[in-house]
Design an enzyme around this catalytic site. Sequence first.
Site, PDB file in Angstrom:
ATOM      1  N   ASP A  79      -0.090  -7.099   7.885  1.00  0.00           N
ATOM      2  CA  ASP A  79       0.511  -6.204   8.994  1.00  0.00           C
ATOM      3  C   ASP A  79       0.028  -6.975  10.422  1.00  0.00           C
ATOM      4  O   ASP A  79       0.610  -7.079  11.328  1.00  0.00           O
ATOM      5  CB  ASP A  79       0.188  -4.805   9.099  1.00  0.00           C
ATOM      6  CG  ASP A  79       0.386  -4.324   7.577  1.00  0.00           C
ATOM      7  OD1 ASP A  79       1.406  -4.201   7.254  1.00  0.00           O
ATOM      8  OD2 ASP A  79      -0.564  -3.551   6.916  1.00  0.00           O
ATOM      9  N   HIS A 126      -1.408   1.131   5.276  1.00  0.00           N
ATOM     10  CA  HIS A 126      -0.265  -0.139   5.154  1.00  0.00           C
ATOM     11  C   HIS A 126       0.963   0.620   4.438  1.00  0.00           C
ATOM     12  O   HIS A 126       1.209   0.799   3.346  1.00  0.00           O
ATOM     13  CB  HIS A 126      -1.109  -1.023   4.116  1.00  0.00           C
ATOM     14  CG  HIS A 126      -0.029  -1.922   3.545  1.00  0.00           C
ATOM     15  ND1 HIS A 126       0.630  -3.156   4.629  1.00  0.00           N
ATOM     16  CD2 HIS A 126       0.846  -2.399   2.434  1.00  0.00           C
ATOM     17  CE1 HIS A 126       1.701  -3.563   3.922  1.00  0.00           C
ATOM     18  NE2 HIS A 126       1.632  -3.091   2.658  1.00  0.00           N
TER      19      HIS A 126
END
Length: 327
Positions: free
Chosen positions: A159, A187
């Site tokens: 990410d 996440h």
Amino acid sequence: MKAPVRVAVTGAAGQIGYSLLFRIAAGEMLGKDQPVILQLLEIPQAMKALEGVVMELEDCAFPLLAGLEATDDPKVAFKDADYALLVGAAPRKAGMERRDLLQVNGKIFTEQGRALAEVAKKDVKVLVVGNPANTNALIAYKNAPGLNPRNFTAMTRLDHNRAKAQLAKKTGTGVDRIRRMTVWGNHSSTMFPDLFHAEVDGRPALELVDMEWYEKVFIPTVAQRGAAIIQARGASSAASAANAAIEHIRDWALGTPEGDWVSMAVPSQGEYGIPEGIVYSFPVTAKDGAYRVVEGLEINEFARKRMEITAQELLDEMEQVKALGLI
């Protein structure tokens, strides 16, 4: 030459494993002077495929690959491990709720946490890649008595890298010019990629992009990038996930660059008012094999709200896991 270190990798015959193992054996994770012994774990029905991967690893004749073991027994795979990359996890199938996924994976990570506690090195560094990664890491550390919970981490580096790439693209700069990117939280689609501290060529990122782009384009693009890749490729991110795993361990083991930080999901100790115990992504620096959460960043109302939403999701997952008797 240094003494070899033992690196355990689960789900080793999978797509991410296939993108990961050759780079570890080539020295990209722990350095070009660090021999490694790879200890590969798979489920019984994937052992045949793993044999093929082992043959290919042998055929590369990597000078740093000091040993190779393939097994379906976690206690063999984790024996004396210095590093454990927990990549293998049960994928979400059609019609499955997140709770079902937590239950199936809960069993896997309960067993792996126990095996790590029993046979790995006491200072083993653990990275959970298999989803839901944050809560799988929570389950693993809660089931690993005698190991330091702080050594259990989950991967938000993908990410983090996605956020850097999107900002670089928007500002027309190289990703190497971007510093102090932060991803907070889970996440999942609630993650919060934070530009309030990010710099592009030493300038505050938010001087170069406007709030509307940040809120309406940047945040959703980063949060939904995984889904966009599945839609385009017909399979989930593998090479980029493997790359992120290598960078996560590399920076943890060898240190983060001076004046910069990275994002890692680690057990919260209450930093920034985040509830203790959940595995939450923070900005961290690392030196000499130890990481520290970057403290003292100013958090505005926009950021605080998003940090709390993603923390709440992790608290909900923790409650579900408790109700299932996994921790």
